[in-house]
Motif scaffolding. Sequence first.
Motif, mmCIF file in Angstrom:
data_model
loop_
_atom_site.group_PDB
_atom_site.id
_atom_site.type_symbol
_atom_site.label_atom_id
_atom_site.label_comp_id
_atom_site.label_asym_id
_atom_site.label_seq_id
_atom_site.Cartn_x
_atom_site.Cartn_y
_atom_site.Cartn_z
ATOM 1 N N GLN A 50 0.815 -1.218 0.000
ATOM 2 C CA GLN A 50 0.000 0.000 0.000
ATOM 3 C C GLN A 50 0.849 1.270 0.000
ATOM 4 O O GLN A 50 1.947 1.298 0.572
ATOM 5 N N PRO A 51 0.346 2.343 -0.596
ATOM 6 C CA PRO A 51 1.036 3.635 -0.529
ATOM 7 C C PRO A 51 0.859 4.245 0.864
ATOM 8 O O PRO A 51 -0.047 3.866 1.614
ATOM 9 N N PRO A 52 1.717 5.191 1.232
ATOM 10 C CA PRO A 52 1.615 5.807 2.555
ATOM 11 C C PRO A 52 0.233 6.382 2.858
ATOM 12 O O PRO A 52 -0.223 6.345 4.006
ATOM 13 N N GLU A 53 -0.450 6.901 1.834
ATOM 14 C CA GLU A 53 -1.767 7.506 2.062
ATOM 15 C C GLU A 53 -2.787 6.473 2.546
ATOM 16 O O GLU A 53 -3.578 6.744 3.468
ATOM 17 N N ALA A 54 -2.778 5.277 1.935
ATOM 18 C CA ALA A 54 -3.713 4.221 2.334
ATOM 19 C C ALA A 54 -3.375 3.702 3.729
ATOM 20 O O ALA A 54 -4.276 3.417 4.539
ATOM 21 N N ILE A 55 -2.097 3.585 4.019
ATOM 22 C CA ILE A 55 -1.679 3.122 5.349
ATOM 23 C C ILE A 55 -2.089 4.145 6.404
ATOM 24 O O ILE A 55 -2.579 3.784 7.487
ATOM 25 N N ALA A 56 -1.912 5.416 6.077
ATOM 26 C CA ALA A 56 -2.298 6.472 7.015
ATOM 27 C C ALA A 56 -3.775 6.382 7.362
ATOM 28 O O ALA A 56 -4.167 6.498 8.533
ATOM 29 N N ASP A 57 -4.614 6.175 6.366
ATOM 30 C CA ASP A 57 -6.051 6.064 6.619
ATOM 31 C C ASP A 57 -6.372 4.869 7.502
ATOM 32 O O ASP A 57 -7.313 4.912 8.301
ATOM 33 N N ALA A 58 -5.588 3.798 7.367
ATOM 34 C CA ALA A 58 -5.835 2.595 8.165
ATOM 35 C C ALA A 58 -5.442 2.770 9.623
ATOM 36 O O ALA A 58 -6.069 2.186 10.512
ATOM 37 N N VAL A 59 -4.418 3.581 9.886
ATOM 38 C CA VAL A 59 -3.924 3.706 11.262
ATOM 39 C C VAL A 59 -4.411 4.963 11.974
ATOM 40 O O VAL A 59 -4.243 5.088 13.188
ATOM 41 N N LEU A 60 -5.035 5.878 11.243
ATOM 42 C CA LEU A 60 -5.482 7.138 11.839
ATOM 43 C C LEU A 60 -6.387 6.976 13.062
ATOM 44 O O LEU A 60 -6.316 7.805 13.981
ATOM 45 N N PRO A 61 -7.255 5.943 13.120
ATOM 46 C CA PRO A 61 -8.074 5.790 14.331
ATOM 47 C C PRO A 61 -7.257 5.653 15.611
ATOM 48 O O PRO A 61 -7.780 5.904 16.700
ATOM 49 N N TYR A 62 -5.993 5.275 15.497
ATOM 50 C CA TYR A 62 -5.131 5.112 16.667
ATOM 51 C C TYR A 62 -4.313 6.380 16.935
ATOM 52 O O TYR A 62 -3.537 6.422 17.896
ATOM 53 N N THR B 260 -3.576 13.475 15.529
ATOM 54 C CA THR B 260 -2.490 13.742 14.582
ATOM 55 C C THR B 260 -3.068 13.996 13.195
ATOM 56 O O THR B 260 -3.924 13.252 12.727
ATOM 57 N N GLU B 261 -2.598 15.040 12.538
ATOM 58 C CA GLU B 261 -3.102 15.383 11.219
ATOM 59 C C GLU B 261 -2.721 14.319 10.192
ATOM 60 O O GLU B 261 -1.629 13.757 10.239
ATOM 61 N N ARG B 262 -3.633 14.083 9.260
ATOM 62 C CA ARG B 262 -3.417 13.039 8.253
ATOM 63 C C ARG B 262 -2.138 13.284 7.454
ATOM 64 O O ARG B 262 -1.376 12.346 7.181
ATOM 65 N N GLU B 263 -1.895 14.540 7.062
ATOM 66 C CA GLU B 263 -0.706 14.851 6.259
ATOM 67 C C GLU B 263 0.567 14.477 7.001
ATOM 68 O O GLU B 263 1.540 13.994 6.402
ATOM 69 N N LEU B 264 0.568 14.694 8.303
ATOM 70 C CA LEU B 264 1.731 14.348 9.112
ATOM 71 C C LEU B 264 1.909 12.844 9.180
ATOM 72 O O LEU B 264 3.029 12.325 9.075
ATOM 73 N N VAL B 265 0.803 12.112 9.337
ATOM 74 C CA VAL B 265 0.867 10.650 9.388
ATOM 75 C C VAL B 265 1.405 10.102 8.070
ATOM 76 O O VAL B 265 2.266 9.200 8.060
ATOM 77 N N VAL B 266 0.938 10.634 6.964
ATOM 78 C CA VAL B 266 1.422 10.195 5.654
ATOM 79 C C VAL B 266 2.929 10.408 5.551
ATOM 80 O O VAL B 266 3.678 9.527 5.094
ATOM 81 N N SER B 267 3.402 11.566 5.990
ATOM 82 C CA SER B 267 4.824 11.889 5.926
ATOM 83 C C SER B 267 5.660 10.934 6.769
ATOM 84 O O SER B 267 6.725 10.468 6.340
#
Length: 334
Positions: free
Chosen positions: A255-267, A271-278
Motif C-alpha cells: 500500500q502507498p503511505p496515504e492508504a496506510i495512514a487512513d488505516a492507522v489514523l483511528p489510533y 495527529t493530522e493526516r498529512e503528518l501521518v502520511v509523511s
Amino acid sequence: MRWRKAIALVLIAGLSASLAAGCGQAKREENVKVRVGEVTRSLFYAPEYAALSQGFFKEEGLDVELQTTFGGDKTMTALLSGGIDVALVGSETTIYVFQQGAEDPVINFAQLTQTDGTFLVARDKPAAFEWSQLKGKTFLGQRKGGMPQMAGEFALKKQGIDPQGDLKMIQNVDFANIPAAFASGTGDYVQLFEPQASVFEQEGKGEVVASFGVESGNLPYTVFMAKRSYIDKNKETIQKFTNALFKAQKWIAEQPPEAIADAVLPYFEDTERELVVSVIKRYKDQQSYAANPVIDEQEWNNLLDVMASAGELNERTPFGAIVDNSFAERAMRR
C-alpha cells in the motif's frame, strides 16, 4: 534488572461470534481474546494497527485487546505478572530476563520492525548537519539499557562520538516525558520516535537531522513475544496471531503511505493526516517495517553487538535460546 510495577490494565470485554454448521445445527464459537501490551503508541508500529483496522486478527478468530504500557520495564513487568499475554517491545528485554536465569523465559516469536525507529532532532536547524556538531552539546537520550538508547549510542560511536565523554548525556527522564522535557528547554539534541519528531518540526520546536535507524543497521528492534509457558499452552493462538501479522506486513508493503495512514489514523486521532502520511513514508523509505515476521539470526547478532557496545550484555545469548521462528515460518508457507 529491576522491573517497576506494571501500570493499571485496561480490560474491555468484547466477544464476537461466528456461526458454523455442524451436525445439522448452527454452532456458536467465540473469538479467542489476546491481551497485547505495546511499549508505546507510535507510527513505527503501523503493521500492528493495520492488522487491527483491516480485520486480519478477526479473520484468524482472535479478539485482540490492545493497551499501551509506556516503557520496556513496565511492559515486561505486565507480561511476567500475567497482566498481558503478548508484548510488543524491544527484544533486548527478553535477553535481560534470560540473563537473570528465568525458569519461564520470554520468547521472541514474530518481528515487527527491523531498524531503530528514532530520529535525531536538533533544537536549531543547522545550515548543514555534521555529526561532529554534537560534541560538547547536551543530548537528551532514552532510558539507559533500552534499545533506543543503545542503538543511539551505537550510531554515535560509529560517527566517532563518545556518548559519555563528548556529550552531556541526560538519561534520567521517564520515556513518556522526554518530548515535554525537550519542548521545555532541556537539551540541544533529543532522540525521538515518530510522530513526535515530525510534530516538533511542524511546530518549529526542532528539526530532524539524522536517523538512528539508518546508522545502526538492521536488527530485531521491536518484536512480539510471550512467556514460554503461554506459548506452550496456546500454540494455535500464537500461530493465528502470527498469521494475522504477516497479512498486515504484506498489506503494508503493497500500500502507498496515504492508504496506510487512513488505516492507522483511528489510533492517532490527534495527529493530522498529512503528518501521518509523511511519517509512514519516512519509515517505509528507510525500510523500518519488517517484510515478514521471521527473526533473522544475522540481525540478532547485530543486536548483541549493539548491547555489548553499551555494556549491557553479560554474555552473548544463543539465538535459539529465546527465539522461536516456527510460527513465522508456518505463516509464510500458508
